[in-house]
Scaffold this motif. Structure first.
Motif, PDB file in Angstrom:
ATOM      1  N   VAL A   1       0.837  -1.204   0.000  1.00  0.00           N
ATOM      2  CA  VAL A   1       0.000   0.000   0.000  1.00  0.00           C
ATOM      3  C   VAL A   1       0.871   1.253   0.000  1.00  0.00           C
ATOM      4  O   VAL A   1       0.589   2.227  -0.718  1.00  0.00           O
ATOM      5  N   GLU A   2       1.937   1.248   0.797  1.00  0.00           N
ATOM      6  CA  GLU A   2       2.818   2.416   0.858  1.00  0.00           C
ATOM      7  C   GLU A   2       3.445   2.702  -0.502  1.00  0.00           C
ATOM      8  O   GLU A   2       3.540   3.854  -0.935  1.00  0.00           O
ATOM      9  N   ARG A   3       3.888   1.662  -1.192  1.00  0.00           N
ATOM     10  CA  ARG A   3       4.551   1.859  -2.483  1.00  0.00           C
ATOM     11  C   ARG A   3       3.581   2.263  -3.586  1.00  0.00           C
ATOM     12  O   ARG A   3       3.948   3.000  -4.496  1.00  0.00           O
TER      13      ARG A   3
ATOM     14  N   GLN B   1       2.153  -3.676  -7.263  1.00  0.00           N
ATOM     15  CA  GLN B   1       2.015  -3.519  -5.819  1.00  0.00           C
ATOM     16  C   GLN B   1       0.642  -3.983  -5.330  1.00  0.00           C
ATOM     17  O   GLN B   1       0.516  -4.489  -4.210  1.00  0.00           O
ATOM     18  N   VAL B   2      -0.384  -3.830  -6.162  1.00  0.00           N
ATOM     19  CA  VAL B   2      -1.693  -4.389  -5.813  1.00  0.00           C
ATOM     20  C   VAL B   2      -1.588  -5.908  -5.724  1.00  0.00           C
ATOM     21  O   VAL B   2      -2.177  -6.535  -4.828  1.00  0.00           O
ATOM     22  N   GLY B   3      -0.808  -6.503  -6.646  1.00  0.00           N
ATOM     23  CA  GLY B   3      -0.552  -7.931  -6.553  1.00  0.00           C
ATOM     24  C   GLY B   3       0.132  -8.297  -5.252  1.00  0.00           C
ATOM     25  O   GLY B   3      -0.211  -9.309  -4.607  1.00  0.00           O
ATOM     26  N   ARG B   4       1.095  -7.483  -4.828  1.00  0.00           N
ATOM     27  CA  ARG B   4       1.777  -7.714  -3.551  1.00  0.00           C
ATOM     28  C   ARG B   4       0.776  -7.680  -2.391  1.00  0.00           C
ATOM     29  O   ARG B   4       0.844  -8.498  -1.466  1.00  0.00           O
ATOM     30  N   ILE B   5      -0.151  -6.727  -2.436  1.00  0.00           N
ATOM     31  CA  ILE B   5      -1.153  -6.603  -1.370  1.00  0.00           C
ATOM     32  C   ILE B   5      -2.013  -7.853  -1.299  1.00  0.00           C
ATOM     33  O   ILE B   5      -2.281  -8.394  -0.212  1.00  0.00           O
ATOM     34  N   LEU B   6      -2.473  -8.332  -2.458  1.00  0.00           N
ATOM     35  CA  LEU B   6      -3.327  -9.521  -2.482  1.00  0.00           C
ATOM     36  C   LEU B   6      -2.578 -10.753  -1.982  1.00  0.00           C
ATOM     37  O   LEU B   6      -3.142 -11.592  -1.264  1.00  0.00           O
TER      38      LEU B   6
ATOM     39  N   LEU C   1      12.440   9.190  -0.547  1.00  0.00           N
ATOM     40  CA  LEU C   1      12.835   7.964  -1.250  1.00  0.00           C
ATOM     41  C   LEU C   1      14.284   8.056  -1.720  1.00  0.00           C
ATOM     42  O   LEU C   1      15.049   7.088  -1.618  1.00  0.00           O
ATOM     43  N   ALA C   2      14.676   9.233  -2.215  1.00  0.00           N
ATOM     44  CA  ALA C   2      16.051   9.420  -2.683  1.00  0.00           C
ATOM     45  C   ALA C   2      17.051   9.264  -1.537  1.00  0.00           C
ATOM     46  O   ALA C   2      18.127   8.680  -1.710  1.00  0.00           O
ATOM     47  N   LEU C   3      16.708   9.772  -0.363  1.00  0.00           N
ATOM     48  CA  LEU C   3      17.595   9.615   0.795  1.00  0.00           C
ATOM     49  C   LEU C   3      17.728   8.138   1.175  1.00  0.00           C
ATOM     50  O   LEU C   3      18.810   7.687   1.564  1.00  0.00           O
ATOM     51  N   ASN C   4      16.622   7.399   1.059  1.00  0.00           N
ATOM     52  CA  ASN C   4      16.700   5.959   1.307  1.00  0.00           C
ATOM     53  C   ASN C   4      17.600   5.269   0.292  1.00  0.00           C
ATOM     54  O   ASN C   4      18.359   4.358   0.634  1.00  0.00           O
ATOM     55  N   VAL C   5      17.511   5.701  -0.954  1.00  0.00           N
ATOM     56  CA  VAL C   5      18.357   5.131  -2.003  1.00  0.00           C
ATOM     57  C   VAL C   5      19.827   5.424  -1.708  1.00  0.00           C
ATOM     58  O   VAL C   5      20.693   4.547  -1.858  1.00  0.00           O
TER      59      VAL C   5
ATOM     60  N   ALA D   1      14.539   0.269  -5.216  1.00  0.00           N
ATOM     61  CA  ALA D   1      14.171   1.629  -4.812  1.00  0.00           C
ATOM     62  C   ALA D   1      14.672   2.648  -5.833  1.00  0.00           C
ATOM     63  O   ALA D   1      13.998   3.652  -6.098  1.00  0.00           O
ATOM     64  N   ALA D   2      15.837   2.407  -6.422  1.00  0.00           N
ATOM     65  CA  ALA D   2      16.368   3.317  -7.438  1.00  0.00           C
ATOM     66  C   ALA D   2      15.474   3.332  -8.674  1.00  0.00           C
ATOM     67  O   ALA D   2      15.221   4.397  -9.266  1.00  0.00           O
ATOM     68  N   ARG D   3      14.987   2.156  -9.073  1.00  0.00           N
ATOM     69  CA  ARG D   3      14.081   2.096 -10.223  1.00  0.00           C
ATOM     70  C   ARG D   3      12.802   2.867  -9.934  1.00  0.00           C
ATOM     71  O   ARG D   3      12.280   3.584 -10.790  1.00  0.00           O
ATOM     72  N   GLU D   4      12.295   2.713  -8.724  1.00  0.00           N
ATOM     73  CA  GLU D   4      11.083   3.445  -8.336  1.00  0.00           C
ATOM     74  C   GLU D   4      11.324   4.951  -8.376  1.00  0.00           C
ATOM     75  O   GLU D   4      10.457   5.718  -8.814  1.00  0.00           O
ATOM     76  N   LEU D   5      12.501   5.383  -7.962  1.00  0.00           N
ATOM     77  CA  LEU D   5      12.817   6.805  -7.939  1.00  0.00           C
ATOM     78  C   LEU D   5      12.872   7.381  -9.356  1.00  0.00           C
ATOM     79  O   LEU D   5      12.358   8.473  -9.609  1.00  0.00           O
ATOM     80  N   VAL D   6      13.486   6.662 -10.276  1.00  0.00           N
ATOM     81  CA  VAL D   6      13.560   7.139 -11.661  1.00  0.00           C
ATOM     82  C   VAL D   6      12.167   7.149 -12.297  1.00  0.00           C
ATOM     83  O   VAL D   6      11.822   8.076 -13.046  1.00  0.00           O
ATOM     84  N   ALA D   7      11.368   6.131 -12.004  1.00  0.00           N
ATOM     85  CA  ALA D   7      10.004   6.113 -12.519  1.00  0.00           C
ATOM     86  C   ALA D   7       9.210   7.309 -11.992  1.00  0.00           C
ATOM     87  O   ALA D   7       8.409   7.914 -12.716  1.00  0.00           O
ATOM     88  N   GLU D   8       9.438   7.673 -10.732  1.00  0.00           N
ATOM     89  CA  GLU D   8       8.767   8.829 -10.154  1.00  0.00           C
ATOM     90  C   GLU D   8       9.216  10.136 -10.814  1.00  0.00           C
ATOM     91  O   GLU D   8       8.438  11.071 -10.938  1.00  0.00           O
ATOM     92  N   LYS D   9      10.477  10.165 -11.238  1.00  0.00           N
ATOM     93  CA  LYS D   9      10.962  11.363 -11.933  1.00  0.00           C
ATOM     94  C   LYS D   9      10.152  11.594 -13.205  1.00  0.00           C
ATOM     95  O   LYS D   9       9.742  12.729 -13.510  1.00  0.00           O
ATOM     96  N   GLU D  10       9.911  10.519 -13.950  1.00  0.00           N
ATOM     97  CA  GLU D  10       9.121  10.639 -15.176  1.00  0.00           C
ATOM     98  C   GLU D  10       7.679  11.034 -14.844  1.00  0.00           C
ATOM     99  O   GLU D  10       7.080  11.858 -15.538  1.00  0.00           O
ATOM    100  N   ALA D  11       7.135  10.452 -13.788  1.00  0.00           N
ATOM    101  CA  ALA D  11       5.759  10.771 -13.398  1.00  0.00           C
ATOM    102  C   ALA D  11       5.630  12.229 -12.984  1.00  0.00           C
ATOM    103  O   ALA D  11       4.655  12.907 -13.347  1.00  0.00           O
ATOM    104  N   VAL D  12       6.608  12.741 -12.222  1.00  0.00           N
ATOM    105  CA  VAL D  12       6.564  14.138 -11.776  1.00  0.00           C
ATOM    106  C   VAL D  12       6.655  15.092 -12.967  1.00  0.00           C
ATOM    107  O   VAL D  12       5.989  16.136 -12.991  1.00  0.00           O
TER     108      VAL D  12
END
Length: 555
Positions: free
Chosen positions: A31-33, A135-140, A465-469, A477-488
């Protein structure tokens, strides 16, 4: 299941409990992710109404399956001044109720539910093209494993119904409610999940292993232990955050102790709570948190004022001490150690900038000269830290370095440069824009201000997230951060178009603040981009980058 030895029994129960704890965590992290940005937005917006704040707290706790996770989010908002203390406390009371609702939901037993959840979860996680779908799959998957773990506990404890030793031990807990209460609190704190603890206790009652009085005391203890988890996790937080957490601890934990005392003294009948022993225990848990919320939400204001009196501002002796740099000159003769020192300093730079970003957004709504001076002073300190880090890395490079160490040194230098650019975007661009807004005596439109706050929330989440990376160097986590860059980037363009639409409608506030609005969005995007660059060295090493974008295999 036949239990042939005490050791085998302990292994079965411990394994089932471990699976339960991990499955609850799996749901929460999913859920957090997938929905952390939306959760942050809902929590912040709902602070305008106590009823809405309580409802949002309930929903957030149900989604995260953890009142502790909600408490940490809300405490951060309280620390930054985004949410007033009384609204924050109402959200925490709602989250406590939400965790009780979660326990009710997860006790549902349907034989077809586990395979369906597991099948859907695995398909979505393995085949989903979108990160949120995975991530929804992870939740289920996590939900299915919760049900599996509860079945394992039931199966493992089945032989205990006729065990004289267990009957003696549980009978003692049924008579010594204080010991049961303490044990219930300790277990919830140790596993860091009051939901998992309550589910375990109720399952033992369901199997006829634990008597109702002991289970009631342990479930009430879990309420204390669950509140204490958040207290420990926020010890290093600012005083504003700790006040609401302490208030919630006193109310929930103290309320649980009072209810236990009342049961011990008056021994009221509890049969009206449910038709079965297990239902009595789980319904008591829900009723306790419901009554606590209904009784105390109207008193949130006086309670938070009392918390302020209990925890008044204190002069911090540590604030007078000079910050000690992580750049140890003695370590320069040992390149690996020196690189670690530089990495610590870069992480510290990022943390300083995160604090600047938290404070800067409030300057648009309420200008404060002291806060502005603090942000500017912080920016100068960041500039100095960046300069010292750059010189330190240059000294490391004078030594004969292997290829891996040399690459890491260059990466840290690049990251430091990007972070310094983020600092400039906050202290010069955003602070300057907020000052213009203040001096001009104008304000954003309601829609425009809401968009900026939401965008700021998203960027702040990515900064964390970047500080965690930077700290973990994890490719996922790095992949998630780059994906967020595109989303932003896409969100910023959409917000610019939304603003232009308000201009075309002739909205006065949007016309007066147009340049400030657009430049603020660009500044926030600059901050996001600067922090996102921390992910690229990790992904380049793992082979997840094609040019400047994520490779298809990594998506």
């Amino acid at each position: 299941m036949e239990t042939t030895s005490p050791l085998l029994f302990v292994l079965h129960v411990a394994g089932a409990a471990a699976l339960l704890i991990w499955a609850v965590r799996l749901v929460r992290t999913g859920v957090e992710r997938a929905f952390s940005v939306q959760l942050r937005r809902w929590l912040r917006r709902s602070s305008e109404s106590r009823l809405m704040a309580a409802g949002t707290g309930v929903i957030a706790a149900v989604m995260l399956q953890s009142s502790t996770a909600v408490t940490i989010l809300v405490a951060n908002f309280a620390a930054s001044g985004t949410i007033v203390a009384s609204a924050a406390l109402v959200m925490l009371l709602g989250a406590d109720l939400g965790s009780a609702v979660v326990a009710q939901i997860l006790l549902v037993r349907q034989s077809w539910l586990v395979p369906v959840l597991l099948l859907l979860g695995v398909v979505l996680f393995l085949r989903g093209q979108d990160r949120r779908i995975r991530q929804v799959g992870r939740i289920l998957i996590g939900l299915s494993l919760i049900f599996v773990s509860l079945d394992m506990i039931r199966e493992a404890t089945e032989p205990l119904r006729d065990s004289p030793g267990m009957a003696t031990a549980m009978g003692y807990l049924g008579r010594d409610l204080l010991t049961a209460f303490v044990l219930g609190a300790l277990f919830a704190w140790v596993v860091h999940s009051s939901v998992a603890a309550v589910l375990l206790y109720v399952t033992l009652v369901l199997q006829g292993v634990m008597p109702v009085p002991a289970a009631v005391a342990m479930v009430l203890g879990a309420n204390l232990g669950g509140s204490f988890i958040a207290y420990v996790l926020t010890l290093a937080q600012p005083l504003e955050a700790r006040r609401v957490v302490v208030a919630n601890l006193v109310l929930r934990g103290g309320g649980a102790a009072l209810v236990l005392g009342s049961i011990f003294v008056f021994n009221p009948p509890l049969d009206w709570l449910g038709a079965t022993p297990a239902r009595i225990v789980i319904n008591l848990h829900l009723a306790f948190n419901l009554v606590l919320a209904l009784a105390l939400i109207p008193l949130a204001g006086p309670v938070t004022r009392a918390a302020t009196a209990l925890l008044p501002p204190k002069p911090d002796p540590a604030a007078a001490l000079q910050r000690v740099s992580a750049l140890d000159p003695v370590a320069l003769d040992i390149p690996d150690r020196a690189i670690a020192c530089a990495a610590r300093e870069v992480l510290r730079i990022g943390e300083e900038i995160e604090a600047m970003l938290r404070s800067a957004i409030n300057m648009y709504d309420h200008w404060d000269d002291a806060t502005a001076a603090a942000i500017e002073a912080q920016q100068k300190a960041v500039d100095r830290m960046h300069f010292e880090t750059k010189l330190y890395l240059a000294q490391i490079n004078r030594a004969k370095l292997d290829e891996e160490t040399a690459t890491r040194s260059i990466d840290l230098s690049t990251i430091a440069i990007n972070l310094e650019a983020a600092s400039d975007a906050i202290a010069r661009s955003m602070l300057g824009l907020a000052r213009r807004l203040h001096l001009g005596g104008v304000a954003f439109s309601d829609a425009g201000w809401r968009e900026i706050r939401d965008f700021h929330d998203r960027v702040l989440s990515n900064v964390q997230l970047a500080l965690n990376v930077l700290m973990t160097l994890e490719p996922d986590a790095a992949r998630e951060l780059v994906a967020e860059k595109e989303a932003v980037r896409d969100i910023e363009q959409a917000l610019q178009r939304s603003h232009l639409g308000r201009l075309q409608q002739g909205l006065a506030e949007s016309i007066e603040t147009s340049n400030i609005h657009q430049e603020t969005l660009r500044a926030l995007k600059t901050v996001n981009t600067a922090f996102s660059m921390a992910a690229y060295p990790i992904l380049a090493e793992s082979g997840d980058l094609l040019s400047s974008r994520l490779s298809g295999a990594a998506r």
